[in-house]
Enzyme design. Sequence first.
Site, PDB file in Angstrom:
ATOM      1  N   SER A   1       0.796  -1.224   0.000  1.00 46.64           N
ATOM      2  CA  SER A   1       0.000   0.000   0.000  1.00 46.64           C
ATOM      3  C   SER A   1       0.830   1.277   0.000  1.00 46.64           C
ATOM      4  O   SER A   1       0.350   2.318  -0.443  1.00 46.64           O
ATOM      5  CB  SER A   1      -0.935   0.007   1.213  1.00 46.64           C
ATOM      6  OG  SER A   1      -0.211  -0.032   2.427  1.00 46.64           O
TER       7      SER A   1
ATOM      8  N   HIS B   1      -5.732  -3.784  -0.757  1.00 48.63           N
ATOM      9  CA  HIS B   1      -5.614  -2.737  -1.769  1.00 48.63           C
ATOM     10  C   HIS B   1      -5.727  -3.308  -3.179  1.00 48.63           C
ATOM     11  O   HIS B   1      -5.130  -2.783  -4.126  1.00 48.63           O
ATOM     12  CB  HIS B   1      -4.301  -1.982  -1.592  1.00 48.63           C
ATOM     13  CG  HIS B   1      -4.286  -1.130  -0.367  1.00 48.63           C
ATOM     14  ND1 HIS B   1      -4.779   0.153  -0.339  1.00 48.63           N
ATOM     15  CD2 HIS B   1      -3.860  -1.397   0.895  1.00 48.63           C
ATOM     16  CE1 HIS B   1      -4.642   0.658   0.872  1.00 48.63           C
ATOM     17  NE2 HIS B   1      -4.089  -0.267   1.645  1.00 48.63           N
TER      18      HIS B   1
ATOM     19  N   LYS C   1     -12.436  -0.640   2.421  1.00 46.08           N
ATOM     20  CA  LYS C   1     -11.838   0.156   1.350  1.00 46.08           C
ATOM     21  C   LYS C   1     -12.785   0.153   0.150  1.00 46.08           C
ATOM     22  O   LYS C   1     -13.743   0.904   0.119  1.00 46.08           O
ATOM     23  CB  LYS C   1     -10.446  -0.369   1.030  1.00 46.08           C
ATOM     24  CG  LYS C   1      -9.467  -0.134   2.188  1.00 46.08           C
ATOM     25  CD  LYS C   1      -8.075  -0.617   1.892  1.00 46.08           C
ATOM     26  CE  LYS C   1      -7.087  -0.197   2.975  1.00 46.08           C
ATOM     27  NZ  LYS C   1      -7.403  -0.700   4.326  1.00 46.08           N
TER      28      LYS C   1
END
Length: 427
Positions: free
Chosen positions: A214, A242, A273
């Site tokens: 990340s 991610h 996320k």
Amino acid sequence: MSLGKVARRLVKPARGALRASAPAPARRYSAVAEARALLRGELEAIRSAGTWKAERVITSKQGPRINVDGSRGGILNFCANNYLGLSSHPEVVQAGIDALKTHGAGLSSVRFICGTQDLHKDLEQKLAEFHEREDCILYASCFDANAGLFEVLLGPDDAVLSDELNHASIIDGIRLCRAKRLRYKHMDIGDLENKLKESQSSRMRLVVTDGVFSMDGDVAPLAEICDLAEQYGAMVFIDECHATGFLGPRGRGTDELLGVMGRVDIVNSTLGKALGGAAGGYTVGPKPLIDLLRQRSRPYLFSNSLPPPVVACATRAVELLLASNEISQSMVAKTMRFRSKMAQAGFTISGSAHPICPVMLGDARLASLMADDMLKLGVYVIGFSFPVVPKGKARIRVQISAAHTDEDIDHCVDAFIQTGRKHGVVP
């Protein structure tokens, strides 16, 4: 000497010792004062190093444009993990409202007592389907999922081989297990093979890596990792926080992007996320492993169940992605637009082809000052410095969202150029 005199001589030193000793409240005050002084010293050192992390206050919902306390008008947000723009998607929000009405605000319980609703089981089934794995278990966060896995799976006769730049939650989770721990150089296949040779006497071996790192936006070489794992009889684990929802042709993640979905054994990821952005994490993998985690994984057993509105929001996000890959595919062109324009302006952008676009600056104070100046120009970004990244590698991490327009991206680049020139970063 009389017995009375002996007694009096013994008592006098004891009385003196009692008088010399400070009363308990005074000792406690002294300990607290000393602790306060130490903490103030630590805090001042952080400020002096330019690595102080202030928290800006957002007064609106999450999205490509936000309102920030102390700033006028809408601000372009380029540092959220809201990759697909689903945090404020009307269908995702409505799903949470509906669940709040039908299933309440929370369960006031852990899962195995009275904290499992049909919503939880439905989301677990859909996540297993999304990742094409046998089963799924939900956690309060992916940090908890990483903290709860390795201790259950690996014992003292096993070995875990971990990339040196893995996320802090992976590092902490590995520390909890009793397996032999070997760390290989970042994305270095040769060093990984050496560690696999070194650990051949172990009962089980698990190669552990982030799918996407990340801080730098670089993608793990999963095909080569899987080749080595198969050659040396090891399993493969990836953290997909991610990547889930937007990498790969259908947004399934790094393993789909690199063509190894059937070769990665265990996947941990997040709901916080791309999948709605609220909270929660999960593990998908073989059903016997998931069953054992339900019996022994401490973060699962001793944490309250995810609240129904959070579960419902994530479920709707997954349903949208199962139905279409249109949202996830819109990311590619927008990411390349930002990266190419920034490179042309003279900035150094780490990683490749990922919506995480670290603008490398080196100096922590410079990263912080530039981020503050960007906010004045209507762009919300944050400087990242030690201990989040190594010393000397401070950067501003820009994150592109499917909700950003081309005009948004161009405005962000223009603000970087103006700020970069002010601080002598670009000509």
